[in-house]
Scaffold this active site. Sequence first.
Site, mmCIF file in Angstrom:
data_model
loop_
_atom_site.group_PDB
_atom_site.id
_atom_site.type_symbol
_atom_site.label_atom_id
_atom_site.label_comp_id
_atom_site.label_asym_id
_atom_site.label_seq_id
_atom_site.Cartn_x
_atom_site.Cartn_y
_atom_site.Cartn_z
ATOM 1 N N SER A 30 0.845 -1.198 0.000
ATOM 2 C CA SER A 30 0.000 0.000 0.000
ATOM 3 C C SER A 30 0.888 1.259 0.000
ATOM 4 C CB SER A 30 -0.962 -0.065 1.188
ATOM 5 O OG SER A 30 -2.006 0.859 1.031
ATOM 6 N N ASP A 79 -10.154 -5.678 -3.251
ATOM 7 C CA ASP A 79 -9.542 -4.686 -2.360
ATOM 8 C C ASP A 79 -10.376 -3.406 -2.405
ATOM 9 O OD1 ASP A 79 -7.935 -2.588 -1.379
ATOM 10 O OD2 ASP A 79 -6.084 -3.577 -2.042
ATOM 11 N N HIS A 110 -7.284 -6.112 1.059
ATOM 12 C CA HIS A 110 -6.103 -5.275 1.287
ATOM 13 C C HIS A 110 -5.322 -5.717 2.529
ATOM 14 C CE1 HIS A 110 -4.065 -1.560 0.052
ATOM 15 N NE2 HIS A 110 -3.986 -1.167 1.303
#
Lengths: 285, 285
Positions: free
Chosen positions: B151, B229, B263
């Site tokens: 991320s 996600d 995620h």
Amino acid sequence: MADALKEIGCNKCFGGFLKRYQHQSDSVQCTMKFQVYFPPGAVTEKFPVIYWLSGLTCTDENFMVKAGAQRVAAELGVALITPDTSPRGLNVEGESDSWDFGVAAGFYLNATVEKWKNWRMYDYVTKELPQVLAANFPNLDTSRASIMGHSMGGHGALTIALKNPLKYKCVSAFAPICHPINCAWGQKAFTGYLGAEDKSKWEEYDATVLVERYNGPKMDVLIDQGGNDQFLKDNQLQPEAFVEASKKNNVAVTLRIQEGYDHSYYFIATFIEDHLKRHARALFS
Amino acid sequence: MADALKEIGCNKCFGGFLKRYQHQSDSVQCTMKFQVYFPPGAVTEKFPVIYWLSGLTCTDENFMVKAGAQRVAAELGVALITPDTSPRGLNVEGESDSWDFGVAAGFYLNATVEKWKNWRMYDYVTKELPQVLAANFPNLDTSRASIMGHSMGGHGALTIALKNPLKYKCVSAFAPICHPINCAWGQKAFTGYLGAEDKSKWEEYDATVLVERYNGPKMDVLIDQGGNDQFLKDNQLQPEAFVEASKKNNVAVTLRIQEGYDHSYYFIATFIEDHLKRHARALFS
């Protein structure tokens, strides 16, 4: 019962799904959460279940986050079940005053002291949770079950297996509290939940006493214990007492002192694959 | 510098040791913590290092707790290094008001706005930390290094590798923020740290711009992205923009959409072994 179960979390993980549920428990009379890791597989497949009992301060989540067990469970085709470690949200006076008593410290027993009457984690884990699983998940085969745990949860796994030798096909533990009637954690918990008057009640939940009295079918127990575990040094765990008591009967205990390892999930993660493979052999045999 | 480094944690794990350190950082002018996983090996062995950059809200600890990477690193004989995600404890006004700006949200850049002058995580990760490692650990070979992240940390890994192609022998990312100048997280962070006046400053830390302008040696980039996600759906990640921009030059991007994955660290744990093996091949070649 099927209607009462609510899915509150879902993560894809190693091809399978980690799901979190909550339900109103009859045993402990509050909302309880648990997680299930469903390994990848055909819709028609039925997976045996391995119960993991966590230690003091844990919830249903710690093991799934930290142990790396889903990878192995996916390979082996076994489901993992993680109950919580106590009732929660009942607002019993003082329930959160200590980290080793009350909330997150259920010790997998049925309390007899009135104040803690909801602390019936023994019934919850051995009876209600398997029923909930069987009623809700046709792809879980709860008749093929085994149990393992860590610290307080190791105590839970050993005592529950010794009291129910036909219910669990395999048992193992990481750094279990082996002789609670003889250590500070256990004495505090058992005094609180079972009262100080009748010590025979304590013995019903002491793995060392239970293994000494065991007269069921032959049982194998694997215990991994970190050699650098502060709680081993503090005399909270006492695996030697358990091994000594086991020698008198039909239980074969393998105690492995893992040099340099502590009480943490890093220790568990290191050896979980070995435990899971051992359980899978028993579950698929 | 060697004297200033203090060991504040140690767990044996998969035969090696996970150690946590703190030190006074020159780059960010505060006490910084980081972790190193040392795989098992001979005292004389020198291990290549893989830097892991974490995402928003994380510390140096999340990856080591959740990703299950130590098992693989132990097998491969590589060290894992996890820096923190921002300076901490500086008491800059508003530094903890948002989960996506300030503390735990350093974005691996060097801030130019006066108020955030300590936010120099780019220098910390690319220069100071490797120096600290080289000065303190003779068994780490920081000349053989690679970088990966998740991320915000995936953004960090991609931008750092693209700006320093000779420093890192491999780069990969999980659900990276690929085009921060074009998404809400990035615009908030870059406005705060770099100011809104000169957008050319922003482009220095945008992986998609950097890959389009890249003119270094041939580079391979692996990106795993969960198909389920929420932040992909929210347009925060934009891996297609990165892939599209990469086509114009000497960077080969493999983007794998992993269907059903989200995620979380459960996604990372599922694919970390594949990333680590890829990095090890580059580090040992």
